[in-house]
Design an enzyme around this catalytic site. Structure first.
Site, short mmCIF file in Angstrom:
data_model
loop_
_atom_site.label_atom_id
_atom_site.label_comp_id
_atom_site.label_asym_id
_atom_site.label_seq_id
_atom_site.Cartn_x
_atom_site.Cartn_y
_atom_site.Cartn_z
N GLU A 86 -77.54 -3.44 -30.82
CA GLU A 86 -78.57 -4.66 -30.46
C GLU A 86 -78.56 -5.29 -29.48
OE1 GLU A 86 -79.17 -9.13 -31.02
OE2 GLU A 86 -77.20 -7.85 -31.16
N ASP B 273 -73.34 -4.87 -32.95
CA ASP B 273 -73.37 -6.60 -32.56
C ASP B 273 -73.60 -6.23 -31.56
OD1 ASP B 273 -74.45 -9.01 -33.54
OD2 ASP B 273 -72.92 -9.59 -33.12
C1 OTU Z 1 -75.91 -11.29 -32.47
O1 OTU Z 1 -77.14 -12.10 -31.60
C2 OTU Z 1 -76.21 -11.98 -34.01
O2 OTU Z 1 -77.68 -11.17 -34.07
C3 OTU Z 1 -76.53 -12.55 -33.99
O3 OTU Z 1 -77.02 -13.18 -35.37
C4 OTU Z 1 -74.92 -13.34 -33.54
O4 OTU Z 1 -75.13 -15.18 -33.59
C5 OTU Z 1 -74.54 -13.30 -32.28
O5 OTU Z 1 -74.46 -12.03 -32.35
C6 OTU Z 1 -72.63 -13.37 -32.38
O6 OTU Z 1 -72.15 -11.80 -33.31
O7 OTU Z 1 -77.05 -13.64 -28.78
O8 OTU Z 1 -78.74 -14.62 -30.39
O9 OTU Z 1 -78.10 -8.85 -26.32
O10 OTU Z 1 -78.82 -11.34 -27.77
O11 OTU Z 1 -76.28 -10.21 -30.28
C7 OTU Z 1 -78.61 -13.98 -30.89
C8 OTU Z 1 -77.23 -9.23 -27.90
C9 OTU Z 1 -77.26 -12.84 -29.97
C10 OTU Z 1 -77.31 -11.03 -28.01
C11 OTU Z 1 -77.27 -11.09 -29.67
C12 OTU Z 1 -76.63 -12.37 -30.07
#
Ligand code: OTU
Length: 644
Positions: free
Chosen positions: A332, A290
């Site tokens: 991700e 993540d």
């Molecule tokens: C991720 O997303 C997860 O998919 C989210 O559900 C979480 O809230 C977040 O991490 C924190 O753990 O900004 O709008 O470039 O864009 O990691 C989603 C990566 C997010 C980020 C992404 C993030």
């Protein structure tokens, strides 16, 4: 940077010093030779990754020893069944690029109540043809504020409402018996403020305060913030949170209760490595890493996708090759496409989300033109490494951000990426005249005017508004849009990933506005409780859920039985029709997709250069034979064509 020969020599010396010190762990290991041979093979790489990160610390060797000892202990604890899987995957490392790999994603509680509920629904996964199941964060997390589980309080305990860690391991084994690989998130940029490490830090333990990034005074955070991006400007403005108990500022990229880990501390690397191997030993086959861009920070930079972030992921990956080689990383990174690509590769993350394709599918539906999609895919679809794969998806549990490259847009004469994003936001919130979409805004930033979009696939594709208008043509178009974008993720190279519920054309869930802990985060509008009554309709193709379910099921079936759809390559080309996307898979299958609500046609001359057309071709999606002289496409029609 040290020179390579010097590093190799140091690695050799370190390994010689290390091996006798590992003896207490190795002595207990029936398969010690296997461990030692893998260690010999991968230690030089690991050393070359860790040295630039931690080599300058006076106790580097101590940390190295701790890291390798952790790997050895976790290898010793790895169940025999999973060691057998390790051998199988080592013999067939590219298994994840096969045509039969098909993904699905859901929340445990929203889909089936708890882990046992998931077990009870294995039949549903099989009905769809899934071979990869991503269960979203299911670990212990704070009760009210947990960002949908992305604030983890323990990587070793399942949320008690969902089940136990033993049930998770049993589920992984049962899924595997059904040919389904379990995928879990590894939320490794941060922990919740209720994690044991955070609690110890709050009590004043200096070792655990070093696990996070804490500042005694405000000037330094201010200095960092000059260059940082706000991820959740509405819910959590800024990137630091004041902790009155400590009189310190803690780095919190996301919400105030998500504390960023300090990877410049090798003890954090080791501790997180152990958590990762613990999960691998429960039978998880793919870890979704993540928020990869954020794990390393440096003053004066945006602190995203810094070189050290790559070193850390590569180092983790290298230890996996030694102690749990069946495990694969999926990255991700929802960022500029160049940065997305930077994480992909066998040595880092063999699997990656393809956010550029995702966003541009929606862009094409809004504009009815495929020029930006085609151009970006020509440039960016080819993978940097043969031993890797995209995960292609139409939407996730997160918002949709318009993360295409402005330079790509300019190259197709969309000169202002900024204006184009504003158009897309207006379109998908339904404000733009003539829009079919019923999305809602996510995190409008008044300074940058940036905004993202939430909504289920069906609602964004027009079904919600079409149903309230009662207009059959509009309903038909909406259904076709849903199927069209899925037909692309199912036929382009990579693992297709279905957000469970989308196969039933589930529309937005506004009930979240009344739920504590959800109301402030509009992403919950597209995370509806799975509607099993609606699922009952899937057998009846005269219903909307039935039509979408059975069509997708058929497409999945075709995909899984068409070897030419395996692997990662797709040759995108100009069909000479502004509305029709075209690409060829493995020289064999021609895909055409009409992104407009008008009938279009593609002439043989336009495809002849890219695909060896016979006079007639078979459309695998319908089993109809068509003439290739002039290929006619009805509104939103797609075809997967093979020479007849
Ligand atoms: C991720 O997303 C997860 O998919 C989210 O559900 C979480 O809230 C977040 O991490 C924190 O753990 O900004 O709008 O470039 O864009 O990691 C989603 C990566 C997010 C980020 C992404 C993030």
């Amino acid at each position: 940077m040290q020179n390579p020969e010097w590093l190799t020599r140091q690695a050799e010396k370190s390994l010689l010093r290390l091996l006798p010190r590992l003896e207490p762990v190795l002595a207990e290991m029936p398969d010690r030779d296997l461990f030692i041979s893998r260690l010999n093979a991968y230690f030089p790489t690991l050393f070359s990754l860790l040295h630039p990160l931690y080599g300058a610390q006076y106790d580097f060797f101590y940390h190295l020893e701790q890291i390798i000892t952790t790997a050895a202990r976790m290898f010793a604890a790895r169940p025999g069944e999973l060691k057998a899987l390790d051998h199988q995957r080592e013999a067939e490392p590219l298994w994840f690029r096969a045509e039969n790999i098909m993904g699905g994603i859901c929340y445990v509680n929203l889909f089936a109540g708890n882990l046992n509920g998931i077990r009870d629904h294995i039949g549903y996964f099989e009905e769809l043809g899934l071979t990869y199941l991503h269960l979203m964060p299911l670990f212990r997390a704070p009760a009210d504020h947990n960002d949908g589980g992305y604030a983890v309080s323990s990587f070793r305990e399942v949320d008690s409402a969902l089940g136990t860690i033993d049930e998770l391991a049993a589920l992984a084994a049962e899924l595997r018996q059904h040919g389904i690989s379990l995928v879990l998130d590894f939320v490794f940029n941060h922990t919740s403020d209720e994690h044991d490490w955070a609690k110890r830090a709050l009590k004043g333990d200096p070792d655990y305060q070093e696990f996070y990034l804490m500042f005694d005074e405000r000037p330094l955070p201010d200095e960092y913030e000059k260059n940082l991006r706000e991820i959740f400007p509405e819910q959590a403005p800024g990137s630091f949170t004041y902790q009155p108990k400590l009189d310190k500022w803690v780095w919190t990229t996301f919400h105030t209760y998500q504390w960023d880990l300090n990877y410049s501390n090798p003890a954090v690397f080791r501790a997180m490595l152990e958590e990762m191997l613990f999960l691998a030993n429960q039978g998880v086959e793919i870890l979704r890493l993540d928020a990869v861009p954020f794990i390393w920070k440096r003053l004066g930079t945006i602190s995203e996708s810094l070189p050290e972030a790559h070193l850390i992921i590569r180092a983790f990956n290298t230890v996996m090759r030694i102690a749990a080689p069946a495990l694969l990383f999926k990255s991700e990174a929802i960022v500029h496409p160049d940065d997305v690509a930077s994480y992909i590769g066998w040595g880092e993350c063999p699997i990656s989300y393809n956010p550029t394709l995702m966003a541009l599918l929606w862009e094409s539906l809004a504009t009815r033109e495929v020029k930006l999609l085609r151009h970006s895919m020509v440039k960016r679809f080819p993978l940097p490494d043969e031993k890797s794969s995209w995960v292609n998806y139409v939407r996730s549990h997160d918002d949709i951000g318009w993360s295409f490259a402005d330079e790509d847009a300019a190259e197709v004469r969309i000169y202002s990426g900024f204006d184009h994003r504003r158009f897309l936001n207006a379109f998908y919130t339904g404000e733009f005249p003539g829009s079919f979409a019923a999305g809602i805004p996510f995190n409008f930033n008044p300074h940058t005017l940036d905004m993202r979009i939430c909504g289920t696939t069906a609602s964004l594709a027009g079904l919600e508004r079409a149903l309230s208008s009662g207009d059959d043509t509009l309903i038909e178009y909406a259904l076709r849009r849903i199927l069209l974008i899925h037909s692309v993720i199912l036929s382009a190279g990579g693992i297709p990933l279905l957000y469970l519920g989308d196969e039933l054309a589930t529309t937005n869930y506004y009930g979240y506005e009344l739920e504590a802990g959800k109301a402030h985060d509009s992403r919950w509008v597209h995370r509806p409780p799975f509607d099993w009554q609606r699922a009952e309709l899937r057998h009846d193709t005269s219903t909307i859920p039935g039509r979408v379910f059975q069509t997708l099921r058929r497409l999945i079936h075709v995909r899984k039985n068409t070897p030419a759809l395996a692997g990662g390559a797709a040759t995108f080309f100009d069909t000479r029709d502004a509305h029709v996307l075209g690409y060829v898979r493995n020289g064999e299958i021609l895909v055409l997709a009409n992104f407009s609500e008008h009938a279009r046609s593609v002439r043989r001359e336009a495809i002849a250069q890219h695909w060896d057309a016979a006079d007639t071709a078979l459309d695998l999606t319908t089993n109809e034979t068509i003439s290739t002289d002039k290929i006619l496409l009805t509104p939103y029609q797609f075809m997967w064509l093979r020479r007849a």
